[in-house]
Design a protein around this motif. Sequence first.
Motif, PDB file in Angstrom:
ATOM      1  N   ASN A  56       0.809  -1.221   0.000  1.00 29.75           N
ATOM      2  CA  ASN A  56       0.000   0.000   0.000  1.00 29.75           C
ATOM      3  C   ASN A  56       0.847   1.278   0.000  1.00 29.75           C
ATOM      4  N   HIS A  57       2.187   1.120   0.065  1.00 28.89           N
ATOM      5  CA  HIS A  57       3.066   2.288   0.185  1.00 28.89           C
ATOM      6  C   HIS A  57       4.361   2.116  -0.609  1.00 28.89           C
ATOM      7  N   PRO A  58       4.285   1.795  -1.888  1.00 24.10           N
ATOM      8  CA  PRO A  58       5.520   1.575  -2.655  1.00 24.10           C
ATOM      9  C   PRO A  58       6.415   2.816  -2.722  1.00 24.10           C
ATOM     10  N   GLU A  59       5.850   3.987  -2.488  1.00 18.80           N
ATOM     11  CA  GLU A  59       6.661   5.206  -2.489  1.00 18.80           C
ATOM     12  C   GLU A  59       7.665   5.232  -1.328  1.00 18.80           C
ATOM     13  N   SER A  60       7.518   4.341  -0.361  1.00 19.50           N
ATOM     14  CA  SER A  60       8.420   4.269   0.793  1.00 19.50           C
ATOM     15  C   SER A  60       9.664   3.427   0.527  1.00 19.50           C
ATOM     16  N   ILE A  61       9.712   2.745  -0.593  1.00 20.20           N
ATOM     17  CA  ILE A  61      10.774   1.771  -0.840  1.00 20.20           C
ATOM     18  C   ILE A  61      12.171   2.382  -0.779  1.00 20.20           C
ATOM     19  N   SER A  62      12.397   3.495  -1.415  1.00 23.94           N
ATOM     20  CA  SER A  62      13.744   4.078  -1.430  1.00 23.94           C
ATOM     21  C   SER A  62      14.210   4.458  -0.028  1.00 23.94           C
ATOM     22  N   THR A  63      13.327   5.082   0.747  1.00 25.59           N
ATOM     23  CA  THR A  63      13.667   5.462   2.124  1.00 25.59           C
ATOM     24  C   THR A  63      13.952   4.235   2.972  1.00 25.59           C
ATOM     25  N   LYS A  67      16.167  -2.280  -2.866  1.00 26.10           N
ATOM     26  CA  LYS A  67      14.940  -1.817  -3.514  1.00 26.10           C
ATOM     27  C   LYS A  67      14.292  -2.947  -4.316  1.00 26.10           C
ATOM     28  N   HIS A 120      10.580  -4.491  -3.697  1.00 25.41           N
ATOM     29  CA  HIS A 120       9.567  -4.587  -4.761  1.00 25.41           C
ATOM     30  C   HIS A 120       8.988  -5.997  -4.834  1.00 25.41           C
ATOM     31  N   ASP A 166       2.838  10.070   7.816  1.00 26.58           N
ATOM     32  CA  ASP A 166       3.050   9.383   6.540  1.00 26.58           C
ATOM     33  C   ASP A 166       4.520   9.070   6.297  1.00 26.58           C
ATOM     34  N   HIS A 167       5.334   9.112   7.362  1.00 19.45           N
ATOM     35  CA  HIS A 167       6.764   8.855   7.240  1.00 19.45           C
ATOM     36  C   HIS A 167       7.091   7.428   7.683  1.00 19.45           C
TER      37      HIS A 167
END
Length: 154
Positions: free
Chosen positions: A10-17, A39, A43, A60-61
């Motif tokens: 639900n939060h793939p935008e968190s992968i890099s962090t 990464k 994925h 959201d962090h």
Amino acid sequence: MPITIDILKNHPESISTLAQQWLLTIGKWEPDASHEDIKKWLHEWLNESTPMAFVAFDSDHPIGMCSLQFNDGLPSTLMPWLGDLFVFPEYQRRKISVQLMEAAKYQAKLQGFHSLYLFAPDQTIPNYYMRLGWQKMSEDRYNGQVVTVMSCEL
């Protein structure tokens, strides 16, 4: 706001962090792993069932994570495995790791498993898990290091 736990899917935008913090926190046990490697693994865990990852959030962090996998790198027929557990340093000692473990345990039980396994690569870590109800099973080797294999009933 309270800390929340959700699946990584639900939060793939968190992968890099998360990949960056993974390298800083537990990367010493995977010295050849790069940011891109991590990464890629993350994925592969964008699922609603095993293999999957759970992420802790403050607002959201992303502030921590763990994975639920069929195998965590040891030659074993045991499954599933709790792995990749870490919490960002500034959020440690707030029982966030316990919340992440509980999410993984709950999901493993929903999938019909009766036990969950992990290995502790540092000899100081098993005492932490034992306080949370995990049992030592054996020792093994991972990347040339002695690790403690542990289990808990679900």
